[in-house]
Design a protein around this motif. Structure first.
Motif, PDB file in Angstrom:
ATOM      1  N   LEU A  77       0.838  -1.194   0.000  1.00  0.00           N
ATOM      2  CA  LEU A  77       0.000   0.000   0.000  1.00  0.00           C
ATOM      3  C   LEU A  77       0.872   1.242   0.000  1.00  0.00           C
ATOM      4  N   ALA A  78       0.523   2.191  -0.867  1.00  0.00           N
ATOM      5  CA  ALA A  78       1.220   3.481  -0.904  1.00  0.00           C
ATOM      6  C   ALA A  78       0.207   4.595  -0.689  1.00  0.00           C
ATOM      7  N   LEU A  79       0.595   5.599   0.077  1.00  0.00           N
ATOM      8  CA  LEU A  79      -0.242   6.772   0.313  1.00  0.00           C
ATOM      9  C   LEU A  79       0.354   7.978  -0.405  1.00  0.00           C
ATOM     10  N   SER A  80      -0.431   8.601  -1.275  1.00  0.00           N
ATOM     11  CA  SER A  80      -0.013   9.862  -1.898  1.00  0.00           C
ATOM     12  C   SER A  80      -0.166  10.958  -0.856  1.00  0.00           C
ATOM     13  N   LEU A  81       0.939  11.319  -0.235  1.00  0.00           N
ATOM     14  CA  LEU A  81       0.907  12.240   0.907  1.00  0.00           C
ATOM     15  C   LEU A  81       1.112  13.690   0.467  1.00  0.00           C
ATOM     16  N   HIS A  82       2.307  14.012   0.007  1.00  0.00           N
ATOM     17  CA  HIS A  82       2.652  15.286  -0.636  1.00  0.00           C
ATOM     18  C   HIS A  82       2.640  16.511   0.283  1.00  0.00           C
ATOM     19  N   ALA A  83       2.165  16.364   1.488  1.00  0.00           N
ATOM     20  CA  ALA A  83       2.279  17.402   2.516  1.00  0.00           C
ATOM     21  C   ALA A  83       1.933  16.749   3.831  1.00  0.00           C
ATOM     22  N   ALA A  84       2.712  17.061   4.871  1.00  0.00           N
ATOM     23  CA  ALA A  84       2.493  16.422   6.166  1.00  0.00           C
ATOM     24  C   ALA A  84       1.888  17.386   7.173  1.00  0.00           C
ATOM     25  N   ASN A  85       1.194  18.414   6.676  1.00  0.00           N
ATOM     26  CA  ASN A  85       0.313  19.174   7.560  1.00  0.00           C
ATOM     27  C   ASN A  85      -1.009  19.411   6.834  1.00  0.00           C
ATOM     28  N   ASP A  86      -2.071  19.482   7.588  1.00  0.00           N
ATOM     29  CA  ASP A  86      -3.409  19.501   6.993  1.00  0.00           C
ATOM     30  C   ASP A  86      -3.661  20.747   6.156  1.00  0.00           C
ATOM     31  N   GLN A  87      -3.109  21.885   6.566  1.00  0.00           N
ATOM     32  CA  GLN A  87      -3.383  23.121   5.839  1.00  0.00           C
ATOM     33  C   GLN A  87      -2.866  23.036   4.395  1.00  0.00           C
ATOM     34  N   LYS A  88      -1.639  22.591   4.230  1.00  0.00           N
ATOM     35  CA  LYS A  88      -1.078  22.478   2.878  1.00  0.00           C
ATOM     36  C   LYS A  88      -1.749  21.361   2.093  1.00  0.00           C
ATOM     37  N   ARG A  89      -2.011  20.253   2.757  1.00  0.00           N
ATOM     38  CA  ARG A  89      -2.616  19.124   2.032  1.00  0.00           C
ATOM     39  C   ARG A  89      -4.029  19.461   1.584  1.00  0.00           C
ATOM     40  N   ASP A  90      -4.757  20.233   2.405  1.00  0.00           N
ATOM     41  CA  ASP A  90      -6.097  20.670   1.995  1.00  0.00           C
ATOM     42  C   ASP A  90      -6.043  21.454   0.685  1.00  0.00           C
ATOM     43  N   GLN A  91      -4.986  22.248   0.505  1.00  0.00           N
ATOM     44  CA  GLN A  91      -4.884  23.109  -0.679  1.00  0.00           C
ATOM     45  C   GLN A  91      -4.731  22.304  -1.962  1.00  0.00           C
ATOM     46  N   ILE A  92      -4.005  21.210  -1.898  1.00  0.00           N
ATOM     47  CA  ILE A  92      -3.704  20.476  -3.129  1.00  0.00           C
ATOM     48  C   ILE A  92      -4.498  19.183  -3.270  1.00  0.00           C
ATOM     49  N   MET A  93      -5.058  18.688  -2.155  1.00  0.00           N
ATOM     50  CA  MET A  93      -5.798  17.428  -2.181  1.00  0.00           C
ATOM     51  C   MET A  93      -7.081  17.597  -1.357  1.00  0.00           C
TER      52      MET A  93
END
Length: 348
Positions: free
Chosen positions: A219-235
């Motif tokens: 299993l792989a997780l597309s993470l791309h940011a490890a804080n919610d604020q940044k990850r919300d912006q792109i995902m």
């Protein structure tokens, strides 16, 4: 419209044969033709009588996908646009070994949906509408077609499969799981599940389901940011599947399966490429047993993101390595034919 025969289980197939005045053991022969020999027509089933083949043809379709277009990159990557029975297109990629010491590796990247509903801002597929899920047989057919390409171009069979093409695999859970079964079963292609990786943008509920089903694949997780604020912006999926919820689900998966997760992390210029971002990623790896694949970004026309510069990438990876994180930097393949990670868009 005739029924898709590959939607029938072995038991249902046997029931049909006996109900239609045929011997039950014929079902096993047909099942082998469909899933082990990858037959694309009933005429290929030469150990059945002509009458039996005609009877099958009058009741059922096989509906194989076809290669609509095929492109070969300067680096040896092969991208195919596959046409489905209803005219829709999906893309799949053959990625041959890049390193001289890894000449046997042949990887198929396959799609699980026509389009995608998750709207990740850096991914070409995310700018498409999701038209439908792929059937298990359509995922299986991609593997078969890409395996043929590996043998044609490199005289070598496939060794690995990644569900990292178009679509979110865990939103097509039933068909993805069935396709893995067909690919790994001794009655199918017989590949090892340890050679298969399913990648998700992060659907916590379904990650837990993978644990409950005690899957054997990676299993792989597309993470791309490890804080919610940044990850919300792109995902946008992060808004309903926060990092806290994902960490809980991934740990549940690990406890149930014993399989360490891989975090995929694209390093975008001036967005998630600082040492603070690396520190946040390191902190997240302490919550979940994982290794990290750092992936080069592949620009798309719909978005303005850029790949970070080599020096920043080296510092980012170096920080993680100093902290004891297992890190692999994945160089992009097939950029020149829009076959690299995030570039698949089902173009004809």
């Amino acid at each position: 419209m005739k029924q898709d025969i590959r939607k029938l289980s072995a038991v249902q197939l046997k029931d049909w044969f006996t109900a239609n005045g045929e011997q039950g053991f014929r079902a096993k022969q047909v099942h082998e033709w469909l899933w082990k020999k990858s037959a694309q027509s009933f005429d290929q089933m030469t150990n059945l009588s002509k009458t039996t083949r005609e009877k099958l043809d009058s009741h059922f379709d096989i509906r194989p996908l076809t290669v609509a277009t095929q492109q070969r990159s300067a680096d040896g990557t092969v991208k195919s646009s596959f046409r489905l029975y209803d005219g829709n297109l999906v893309e799949g990629v053959l990625i041959p070994a890049l390193r001289a010491d890894d000449t046997d590796r042949m990887t198929a990247c396959v799609s699980s949906q026509v389009g995608c509903s998750l709207t990740c801002k850096f991914c070409a597929t995310g700018y498409m509408d999701r038209k439908r899920n792929l059937e298990a047989s359509e995922i299986y057919d991609q593997v078969v077609a890409i395996d043929r390409q590996a043998n044609e171009f490199y005289q070598a069979p496939l060794t690995n499969i990644v569900y990292m093409g178009m679509g979110e695999p865990l939103l097509n859970y039933k068909n993805v799981m069935e396709s893995v079964d067909r690919i790994t079963s001794p009655d199918g292609l017989g590949m090892s599940p340890k050679r298969i990786t399913v990648s998700t943008a992060g659907i916590a509920k379904m990650i837990k389901q993978l644990g409950d089903d005690q899957v054997k694949f990676n299993l792989a997780l597309s993470l791309h940011a490890a804080n919610d604020q940044k990850r919300d912006q792109i995902m946008p999926i992060n808004e309903s599947n926060s990092l806290k919820n994902l960490a809980e689900a991934l740990n549940y998966f690990y406890r149930k399966t014993g399989t360490r997760v891989t975090f995929e992390y694209i390093v975008f210029y001036n967005f998630n490429d600082t040492l603070q971002d690396a520190r946040e990623l390191w902190e997240f790896t302490k919550k979940v047993p994982a290794k990290v694949n750092i992936i080069e970004y592949n620009p798309i026309a719909e978005a303005s993101f850029k790949n970070t510069d080599p020096q920043t990438l080296d510092k980012f990876a170096g920080f993680l390595e100093q902290k004891g994180v297992t890190v692999n930097v994945r160089r992009s393949r097939g950029k020149d034919i829009d076959a690299a990670c995030g570039q698949l868009a089902g173009k004809s």
